[in-house]
Write a protein that holds these residues in place. Structure first.
Motif, PDB file in Angstrom:
ATOM      1  N   ASP A   1       0.876  -1.166   0.000  1.00 39.81           N
ATOM      2  CA  ASP A   1       0.000   0.000   0.000  1.00 39.81           C
ATOM      3  C   ASP A   1       0.912   1.214   0.000  1.00 39.81           C
ATOM      4  N   GLN A   2       0.849   2.024  -1.049  1.00 38.49           N
ATOM      5  CA  GLN A   2       1.685   3.218  -1.164  1.00 38.49           C
ATOM      6  C   GLN A   2       0.786   4.384  -1.537  1.00 38.49           C
ATOM      7  N   ARG A   3       1.006   5.516  -0.860  1.00 35.11           N
ATOM      8  CA  ARG A   3       0.128   6.648  -1.101  1.00 35.11           C
ATOM      9  C   ARG A   3       0.835   7.949  -0.753  1.00 35.11           C
TER      10      ARG A   3
ATOM     11  N   MET B   1      -0.404  11.649   0.497  1.00 35.64           N
ATOM     12  CA  MET B   1      -1.604  12.295   1.008  1.00 35.64           C
ATOM     13  C   MET B   1      -1.241  13.570   1.750  1.00 35.64           C
TER      14      MET B   1
ATOM     15  N   GLN C   1      -9.938  -0.940   3.635  1.00 38.11           N
ATOM     16  CA  GLN C   1      -9.500   0.347   3.127  1.00 38.11           C
ATOM     17  C   GLN C   1      -8.635   1.035   4.181  1.00 38.11           C
ATOM     18  N   GLY C   2      -7.379   1.315   3.836  1.00 36.85           N
ATOM     19  CA  GLY C   2      -6.466   1.967   4.776  1.00 36.85           C
ATOM     20  C   GLY C   2      -6.085   1.110   5.961  1.00 36.85           C
TER      21      GLY C   2
ATOM     22  N   GLU D   1       4.329  10.761   2.154  1.00 34.11           N
ATOM     23  CA  GLU D   1       4.226   9.531   1.374  1.00 34.11           C
ATOM     24  C   GLU D   1       4.462   8.383   2.352  1.00 34.11           C
TER      25      GLU D   1
END
Length: 151
Positions: free
Chosen positions: A40-42, A44, A66-67, A145
């Motif tokens: 999981d890479q994001r 925000m 989710q998350g 990130e």
């Protein structure tokens, strides 16, 4: 339906390199986590919040969502403050809570999901699984990130 995702090893390499007065110091160390299959890479934005109000980044539980990742499958977590000026305060919760100041362009790495934090004692109690990572920006909203890898 069977998955077509082929699990593989995660390799994390950290390199320090500094030269003072013609002498080079530092080292490169690598750690490999075998059989990982989820990432999981994001990027925000973390808002400025009043004290005690944090933006949830990622949680660990008993099921994927989710998350949320499975805490028993935990392998690696990295968070980087992408802001060039402002810091964020990270809040790491596992029953107890601890906070870390993450200055502009800095990263924080957790290669294990267990921690202990006791405000009024210098004696170790017991490790607990991290359940949530949250953050709060100090002056202006900051982009962060994160990368989470699980089995």
């Amino acid at each position: 339906m069977a998955t077509t995702v082929e699990q593989t090893a995660l390799t994390v390499t950290i390199t320090e390199d500094i030269s003072l007065n013609g002498v080079t110091y530092g080292n490169t160390v690598s750690t490999t986590f075998a059989t990982q299959g989820q990432v999981d890479q994001r990027i925000m934005s973390i808002a400025v919040g009043v004290e005690g109000l944090f933006t949830d980044i990622f949680s660990f539980s008993t099921v994927d969502g989710q998350g949320t990742g499975v805490k028993t499958d935990y392998a690696y977590f990295r968070i980087t403050n992408l802001d060039d000026t402002n810091f964020v305060t990270l809040q790491i919760t596992a029953g107890d809570t601890f906070w870390i100041k993450l200055k502009a362009s800095e990263s924080f790495i957790l290669m294990d999901n267990e921690m202990d934090a006791i405000a009024s004692s210098t004696v170790f109690a017991a490790f607990a699984d991290i359940t949530k990572v949250s953050a709060n920006a100090n002056t202006a909203a900051c982009d962060i990130e994160y990368v989470v890898v699980t089995a």
